[in-house]
Motif scaffolding. Structure first.
Motif, PDB file in Angstrom:
ATOM      1  N   GLU A 107     -23.001   5.778 -37.183  1.00 22.39           N
ATOM      2  CA  GLU A 107     -21.988   6.540 -36.442  1.00 22.39           C
ATOM      3  C   GLU A 107     -20.580   6.074 -36.804  1.00 22.39           C
ATOM      4  O   GLU A 107     -19.657   6.888 -36.940  1.00 22.39           O
ATOM      5  CB  GLU A 107     -22.227   6.384 -34.940  1.00 22.39           C
ATOM      6  CG  GLU A 107     -21.257   7.148 -34.069  1.00 22.39           C
ATOM      7  CD  GLU A 107     -21.553   6.980 -32.583  1.00 22.39           C
ATOM      8  OE1 GLU A 107     -20.869   7.632 -31.771  1.00 22.39           O
ATOM      9  OE2 GLU A 107     -22.463   6.190 -32.231  1.00 22.39           O
ATOM     10  N   ALA A 111     -17.825   8.545 -38.774  1.00 21.19           N
ATOM     11  CA  ALA A 111     -16.529   8.908 -38.192  1.00 21.19           C
ATOM     12  C   ALA A 111     -15.443   8.944 -39.268  1.00 21.19           C
ATOM     13  O   ALA A 111     -14.572   9.818 -39.261  1.00 21.19           O
ATOM     14  CB  ALA A 111     -16.166   7.925 -37.091  1.00 21.19           C
ATOM     15  N   SER A 114     -15.917  11.882 -41.580  1.00 24.95           N
ATOM     16  CA  SER A 114     -15.551  13.138 -40.920  1.00 24.95           C
ATOM     17  C   SER A 114     -14.047  13.304 -40.767  1.00 24.95           C
ATOM     18  O   SER A 114     -13.603  14.295 -40.177  1.00 24.95           O
ATOM     19  CB  SER A 114     -16.234  13.219 -39.551  1.00 24.95           C
ATOM     20  OG  SER A 114     -17.641  13.227 -39.688  1.00 24.95           O
ATOM     21  N   ALA A 119     -12.103   4.008 -37.099  1.00 24.72           N
ATOM     22  CA  ALA A 119     -13.115   4.193 -36.054  1.00 24.72           C
ATOM     23  C   ALA A 119     -13.388   2.835 -35.427  1.00 24.72           C
ATOM     24  O   ALA A 119     -13.421   1.821 -36.132  1.00 24.72           O
ATOM     25  CB  ALA A 119     -14.398   4.782 -36.634  1.00 24.72           C
ATOM     26  N   THR A 200     -10.742   7.104 -33.916  1.00 25.00           N
ATOM     27  CA  THR A 200     -11.902   7.527 -33.129  1.00 25.00           C
ATOM     28  C   THR A 200     -12.491   6.318 -32.403  1.00 25.00           C
ATOM     29  O   THR A 200     -12.782   5.291 -33.019  1.00 25.00           O
ATOM     30  CB  THR A 200     -12.983   8.141 -34.040  1.00 25.00           C
ATOM     31  OG1 THR A 200     -12.466   9.331 -34.642  1.00 25.00           O
ATOM     32  CG2 THR A 200     -14.238   8.473 -33.244  1.00 25.00           C
TER      33      THR A 200
END
Length: 238
Positions: A107, A111, A114, A119, A200
């Motif tokens: 994850e 991030a 994306s 992150a 993020t």
């Protein structure tokens, strides 16, 4: 070494037992994310044989690389050095005790893929699953409230040792960071937000490592660092 997709940095100072677990776990999880990765162990003047252990790993795995310092640089300086040395276009780091559940690593990396510039895992979001002493919890929440109030950060947890970066975007930031130790994380996040970077923050499962304590001088030191950064940003315009 050729350019990699992901560089994972593990900072370590005199914690060989944790390192002996962290490297094989990292190899396993990173291999599930990408074939093109490297692990840099940012070994910061350890005297417990940590460097020797990593050198042995280097002989058997092209994915593992030691970045050794004979003298203690401080966690922040060691991370700056490792980020500059990283071959990956995405750079992440996490604490050697793996306090943050490593199942969050995909994850964290995703991030950045994306579009996030930074992150970071968070222990202080409502969905976070954390376990630590009441004293550490109070100190952490108080500290982060001060960072938000005084430095204008929009994040909830600045010190979680589980972060990833777009390397190209983060290099200009780390050249401005003055903190060489624990305040490095906070200073990086504050300066990045002031530049308009996309950060993020997501909840994580986190368990306090053995032997970690909060000392009164650490609390005062963090408070002083917050005020010093405010002065640098608003008065000296650094």
């Amino acid at each position: 070494m050729a350019v990699s997709d992901v560089t994972a940095i593990i900072p370590v100072f005199n914690d060989r037992p944790a390192l002996e677990r962290a490297i094989p776990v990292s190899l396993e999880i990173l291999a599930q994310i990408t074939d093109e990765f490297e692990i840099i162990v940012a070994e910061d003047g350890s005297t417990d044989g940590s460097a020797t252990f990593v050198r042995e790993y280097e002989k058997n795995s092209s994915k593992v690389r030691l970045l050794h310092s004979d003298e203690r640089l401080g966690r922040g300086t060691a991370l700056n050095r490792a980020i500059r040395e990283a071959q990956g276009s995405i750079v992440c780091y996490y604490d050697v005790d793996l306090a943050t559940d490593m199942h969050h690593l995909p994850e964290l990396i995703e991030a950045i893929r994306s579009g996030a510039d930074i992150a970071t895992g968070s222990r202080l979001l409502p969905e976070s699953d954390i376990r630590r002493t009441e004293g550490r919890e109070i100190a952490s929440r108080s500290y982060n409230i001060l960072v938000r109030a005084i430095l204008g950060s929009r994040l909830f947890d600045h010190q979680c040792g589980f972060k990833a970066f777009n390397k190209a975007k983060i290099l200009p930031i780390i050249s401005t960071i003055r903190s060489n130790h624990w305040f490095w994380d906070t200073e990086l996040l504050v300066r990045a937000q002031r530049r308009g970077y996309t950060v993020t923050e997501f909840p994580v499962r986190w368990r306090a490592g053995k032997g970690t304590t909060v000392r009164l001088k650490d609390v005062f030191g963090m408070g002083s660092s917050i005020l010093r950064l405010w002065w640098q940003i608003h008065v000296s315009k650094d």
